[in-house]
Design a protein around this motif. Structure first.
Motif, mmCIF file in Angstrom:
data_model
loop_
_atom_site.group_PDB
_atom_site.id
_atom_site.type_symbol
_atom_site.label_atom_id
_atom_site.label_comp_id
_atom_site.label_asym_id
_atom_site.label_seq_id
_atom_site.Cartn_x
_atom_site.Cartn_y
_atom_site.Cartn_z
ATOM 1 N N LEU A 1 -6.087 -6.067 7.039
ATOM 2 C CA LEU A 1 -5.050 -5.038 7.679
ATOM 3 C C LEU A 1 -3.978 -5.197 7.450
ATOM 4 C CD1 LEU A 1 -5.147 -2.003 8.489
ATOM 5 C CD2 LEU A 1 -5.416 -2.955 10.967
ATOM 6 N N LYS B 1 -2.622 -4.964 4.080
ATOM 7 C CA LYS B 1 -2.407 -3.526 3.745
ATOM 8 C C LYS B 1 -1.142 -2.810 4.409
ATOM 9 C CE LYS B 1 -7.569 -2.577 3.157
ATOM 10 N NZ LYS B 1 -8.549 -2.328 3.798
ATOM 11 N N ILE C 1 2.181 -3.791 2.403
ATOM 12 C CA ILE C 1 1.848 -3.187 1.231
ATOM 13 C C ILE C 1 2.343 -1.629 1.664
ATOM 14 C CG2 ILE C 1 0.895 -2.137 -0.859
ATOM 15 C CD1 ILE C 1 -1.061 -4.515 -0.651
ATOM 16 N N ALA C 2 1.909 -1.208 2.630
ATOM 17 C CA ALA C 2 2.336 0.191 2.929
ATOM 18 C C ALA C 2 3.771 0.209 3.207
ATOM 19 C CB ALA C 2 1.425 0.637 3.948
ATOM 20 N N LEU D 1 -1.855 6.635 1.656
ATOM 21 C CA LEU D 1 -2.171 5.345 1.409
ATOM 22 C C LEU D 1 -3.186 4.927 2.355
ATOM 23 C CD1 LEU D 1 1.542 3.802 1.706
ATOM 24 C CD2 LEU D 1 0.088 4.391 -0.304
ATOM 25 N N PHE E 1 -6.348 2.911 0.577
ATOM 26 C CA PHE E 1 -6.598 1.317 0.879
ATOM 27 C C PHE E 1 -7.936 1.537 1.681
ATOM 28 C CE2 PHE E 1 -1.944 0.619 1.172
ATOM 29 C CZ PHE E 1 -1.742 0.456 -0.096
ATOM 30 N N ALA F 1 -7.873 2.584 4.917
ATOM 31 C CA ALA F 1 -7.362 1.902 6.209
ATOM 32 C C ALA F 1 -7.380 3.145 7.448
ATOM 33 C CB ALA F 1 -6.010 1.619 5.959
ATOM 34 N N PHE G 1 -2.117 4.541 9.800
ATOM 35 C CA PHE G 1 -1.183 4.710 8.706
ATOM 36 C C PHE G 1 -0.193 5.607 8.751
ATOM 37 C CE2 PHE G 1 -2.828 0.803 7.452
ATOM 38 C CZ PHE G 1 -2.706 0.282 6.253
#
Length: 453
Positions: A230, A233, A236-237, A355, A359, A361, A366
């Motif tokens: 996580l 991720k 990247i976010a 996102l 992903f 997620a 997010f």
């Protein structure tokens, strides 16, 4: 002797705190009351616009009185937040008292007729204007006036979002990249807290956001207390959020520059907001929705895209963030008034929603990360935005807040929505700007370099 010295020092500290409390409280009460009026008016005009959608067609005409008011009555008020930042760095002509009623009225007009704008800019400008007015009445020296202006920023920001700690830290952090002015620490906190209390005392309630996700450990690496996948991720976010911040700032400045280039004659500048209003109407027809006009915190209908809806699965389309960016950049870049931050919340929350789906997620986490991180990148205030996450969503996911905000801050580069910000500590060592260069100077140098090539 040492005992006496320390006792004397503590007495000086108490005297300092009493002085600033007495100076700041009347400013906080005034700013908090103005923010309460402003938020109440925004709620009313939003309801009116939803009930009478034809008002959107008057947006081009509404831009004309906004332009004329600033041209003939505004003095230097048109510089907005940047004027306040410049005055804190180097006191000069001052922040005119007329800025407060001007920005209040013109922002309400912008929202009534469907412009895509926020509220932070208005609250901060009212705070700076009122603080400067009191500073003149108190006959303060330059150093104290700088601090008083910062308290006005803290009061406006803290009151408009109901985040007093964030408001205080934002006022310290927004002036310069890589530097915080701790000399104004306590005055800014006092100002933000009392302004927030005043706004609440008028019966104003802020939107409640909720992140239900609770962090979990990685089963494969039991000694770690976080989910490593996580975190990857989130990094990247955060990169994507930073690039969105960079894109928003660049788009808004570009639209403003090209609008002035294509209409160079001063006598015809009133056409800029007219054209901007027509573009907003055209975009509404092309997209088939008015979801991207106005503030965007709540939607008109249950299926509308908004900041609140972005915290739920299916609450935003893939390109909602880009559409809101375009609507807002046109609105603010072409002469309408309001803040950038609430649209940045919208852009970030809807991008985070997209996102999260991509992903696999948690959507609410997010959306919340995008909410604060795009703002962090666009304003270069990662610490304030991390604290905003705690004040708005709770502290359970603070690690993710920090990772997203700090990453976005770096990947937004030396850009931002406040050109008057100065770079005190560069984000990178290679090809770094000179110390104390403003973001405006950096941008102009880049443009000149491209032309030279």
């Amino acid at each position: 002797m040492k005992k006496f010295f320390y006792s004397f020092e503590q007495i000086s500290i108490v005297s300092h705190l009493v002085k600033w409390t007495l100076l700041v409280i009347p400013i906080s009460l005034t700013v908090g009351s103005l923010v309460a009026l402003f938020l109440w008016l925004l709620e009313k005009v939003t309801q009116i616009r939803w009930q009478h959608e034809w008002l959107l067609f008057l947006l081009p005409l509404a831009g004309i009185p906004i332009y004329l008011l600033y041209k003939y009555l505004g003095k230097n008020s048109d510089a907005g937040n940047n004027l306040i930042i410049e005055e804190i760095h180097q006191p000069g002509g001052g922040v005119p008292a007329r800025m407060a009623p001007l920005v209040l009225f013109t922002t309400v007009v912008t929202h009534l007729f469907g412009g895509s704008a926020g509220r932070e800019g208005t609250a901060v400008q009212m705070g700076g204007s009122i603080a400067n007015l009191f500073g003149r009445w108190f006959k303060l020296n330059e150093q104290d006036l700088r601090i008083l202006l910062m308290t006005g920023v803290a009061a406006g920001f803290g009151a408009v979002f109901g985040t007093p700690v964030t408001g205080a830290v934002f006022a310290l952090e927004v002036l310069a990249i890589g530097e915080m002015r701790y000399g104004a620490l306590i005055p800014c906190l006092i100002a933000a807290v009392f302004a927030d209390i005043t706004t609440a005392a008028w019966g104003i309630h802020h939107t409640h956001y909720q992140i239900l996700f609770s962090g979990s450990a990685n089963d494969l690496l039991s000694f770690l207390h976080v989910d490593v996948l996580l975190i990857v991720k989130v990094i990247i976010a955060g990169l994507c959020f930073g690039l969105a911040s960079y894109m928003f700032a660049g788009l808004m400045h570009t639209i403003k520059n090209y609008a002035n280039r294509f209409i160079p004659r001063s006598g015809m500048k009133w056409l800029i907001p007219v054209i901007g209003g027509l573009l907003i109407i055209a975009l509404c027809y092309l997209t088939g929705t008015t979801d991207y006009t106005g503030l965007g915190v709540h939607g008109k209908n249950a299926g509308s895209v908004s900041i609140v809806s972005a915290f739920h699965s299916g609450g935003a389309s893939t390109w909602s963030w880009l559409l809101k960016m375009l609507f807002t950049a046109i609105t603010l870049g072409m002469g309408f008034k309001g803040g950038e931050v609430t649209p940045l919340f919208f852009i970030g929350a809807t991008l985070g929603n997209t996102l999260a789906v991509l992903f696999g997620a948690p959507v609410d986490l997010f959306a919340g990360l995008g909410f604060i991180a795009v703002f962090a990148g666009a304003t270069n205030t990662p610490v304030a935005c991390t604290l905003m996450g705690v004040e708005l969503f709770g502290g359970g996911n603070i690690l993710y807040y920090a990772i997203a905000c700090f990453t976005a801050y770096y990947f937004s580069g030396h850009s931002g929505i406040y050109p008057a910000q100065r770079v005190m500590v560069a984000k990178i060592t290679g090809d770094a700007p000179h110390k104390e260069e403003t973001l405006k100077q950096i941008r102009e140098k880049r443009i000149a370099k491209r032309k030279w090539r």
